[in-house]
Design a protein around this motif. Structure first.
Motif, short mmCIF file in Angstrom:
data_model
loop_
_atom_site.label_atom_id
_atom_site.label_comp_id
_atom_site.label_asym_id
_atom_site.label_seq_id
_atom_site.Cartn_x
_atom_site.Cartn_y
_atom_site.Cartn_z
N PHE A 198 0.84 -1.20 0.00
CA PHE A 198 0.00 0.00 0.00
C PHE A 198 0.87 1.25 0.00
CE2 PHE A 198 0.44 -1.16 4.52
CZ PHE A 198 0.95 0.01 5.04
N ASP A 199 0.26 2.34 -0.44
CA ASP A 199 0.84 3.67 -0.36
C ASP A 199 -0.21 4.57 0.27
OD1 ASP A 199 3.44 3.47 -1.63
OD2 ASP A 199 2.34 3.10 -3.49
N VAL A 200 0.24 5.59 1.01
CA VAL A 200 -0.67 6.52 1.67
C VAL A 200 -0.42 7.92 1.12
CG1 VAL A 200 -1.30 7.56 3.90
CG2 VAL A 200 -0.72 5.13 3.78
N THR A 201 -1.51 8.61 0.79
CA THR A 201 -1.43 9.97 0.29
C THR A 201 -2.25 10.90 1.17
OG1 THR A 201 -1.24 9.14 -1.98
CG2 THR A 201 -1.85 11.45 -1.72
N VAL A 229 -5.56 5.48 0.59
CA VAL A 229 -4.62 4.36 0.60
C VAL A 229 -4.81 3.63 -0.71
CG1 VAL A 229 -3.97 2.23 1.77
CG2 VAL A 229 -4.75 4.20 3.12
N SER A 230 -3.72 3.50 -1.45
CA SER A 230 -3.77 2.77 -2.72
C SER A 230 -3.09 1.43 -2.54
CB SER A 230 -3.11 3.58 -3.83
OG SER A 230 -1.78 3.90 -3.48
N GLY A 231 -3.42 0.52 -3.42
CA GLY A 231 -2.83 -0.82 -3.36
C GLY A 231 -2.41 -1.26 -4.74
N HIS A 232 -2.54 -2.54 -4.99
CA HIS A 232 -2.06 -3.08 -6.26
C HIS A 232 -3.11 -3.05 -7.37
CE1 HIS A 232 -4.13 -6.62 -4.82
NE2 HIS A 232 -3.86 -7.27 -5.94
N GLY A 233 -4.33 -2.67 -7.10
CA GLY A 233 -5.35 -2.56 -8.13
C GLY A 233 -5.35 -1.17 -8.74
N TYR A 234 -5.13 -1.07 -10.05
CA TYR A 234 -5.04 0.23 -10.72
C TYR A 234 -6.37 0.99 -10.58
CZ TYR A 234 -4.39 3.78 -14.25
OH TYR A 234 -4.28 4.99 -14.90
N GLY A 235 -6.27 2.25 -10.13
CA GLY A 235 -7.46 3.08 -10.00
C GLY A 235 -8.28 2.79 -8.76
N MET A 236 -7.79 1.95 -7.86
CA MET A 236 -8.51 1.58 -6.64
C MET A 236 -7.88 2.27 -5.44
SD MET A 236 -9.31 -2.23 -5.13
CE MET A 236 -10.05 -2.74 -6.68
N TYR A 237 -8.70 2.95 -4.68
CA TYR A 237 -8.24 3.71 -3.51
C TYR A 237 -9.21 3.49 -2.36
CZ TYR A 237 -5.89 6.04 -7.35
OH TYR A 237 -5.16 6.29 -8.48
N THR A 238 -8.73 3.70 -1.15
CA THR A 238 -9.59 3.60 0.02
C THR A 238 -9.42 4.86 0.85
OG1 THR A 238 -9.32 1.20 0.03
CG2 THR A 238 -10.20 2.22 2.05
N THR A 273 2.16 6.80 8.97
CA THR A 273 1.77 6.28 7.67
C THR A 273 1.45 4.79 7.72
OG1 THR A 273 3.15 7.95 6.60
CG2 THR A 273 2.55 6.06 5.27
N ALA A 274 2.20 4.02 8.49
CA ALA A 274 1.95 2.58 8.57
C ALA A 274 0.57 2.29 9.17
CB ALA A 274 3.04 1.91 9.39
N LYS A 275 0.21 2.98 10.23
CA LYS A 275 -1.11 2.76 10.86
C LYS A 275 -2.24 3.12 9.90
CE LYS A 275 0.12 3.18 15.73
NZ LYS A 275 1.55 3.36 15.77
N ILE A 276 -2.09 4.24 9.20
CA ILE A 276 -3.09 4.66 8.23
C ILE A 276 -3.20 3.63 7.11
CG2 ILE A 276 -3.71 6.42 6.51
CD1 ILE A 276 -2.05 8.41 8.33
N GLY A 277 -2.06 3.21 6.58
CA GLY A 277 -2.05 2.25 5.48
C GLY A 277 -2.63 0.90 5.86
#
Length: 141
Positions: free
Chosen positions: A76-79, A89-98, A112-116
């Motif tokens: 995951f990545d956190v923005t 929070v983005s993951g490995h699915g293109y265009g998918m965010y939470t 960032t880790a807790k958020i992700g």
């Protein structure tokens, strides 16, 4: 309030508030997206090529939403968001965010880790039990 597995309490956010924050988190040039119950949303860049957005979103969330140990789904990545409070929070699915709201977390200044990890957990819930709560569609068929 809902109870987390480790007995830490978190706040749920109302669907209307969730929808508000998600709208503000998406670049306005993207008009076609689907939002799921736990805050995961999928943005479609070429929606004019997709007749049934809902069924396509369900297929994608079932494929890329669930988290499996030792797989890319754990990444995951956190923005930080600029137009509203919270994070995506983005993951490995293109265009998918939470979307993750600060009120969902028990920490005043979460790292960032807790958020992700929290966002990844929400994506996993949406992937395993997908419930669409909003479809935003510019392109009409």
């Amino acid at each position: 309030m809902k109870q987390k597995a480790d007995h830490q309490k978190t706040e749920e956010i109302a669907e209307t508030e969730l929808l508000h924050h998600v709208r503000l988190s998406i670049n306005p040039k993207f008009q076609d997206w689907v939002l799921f119950k736990n805050g995961t949303y999928i943005i479609f860049e070429h929606a004019e090529e997709i007749r049934h957005l809902e069924s396509t979103a369900l297929k994608l969330i079932k494929e890329f939403g669930p988290v499996y140990s030792g797989e890319r789904s754990e990444d995951f990545d956190v923005t930080d968001l600029k137009n509203t409070e919270g994070w995506i929070v983005s993951g490995h699915g293109y265009g998918m965010y939470t979307y993750v709201s600060p009120q969902e977390l028990k920490y005043k200044k979460p790292d960032t880790a807790k958020i992700g990890l929290f966002g990844r957990k929400k994506r996993d819930l949406d992937g395993r039990n997908p419930v669409i709560i909003h479809v935003n569609r510019k392109v009409k068929f």
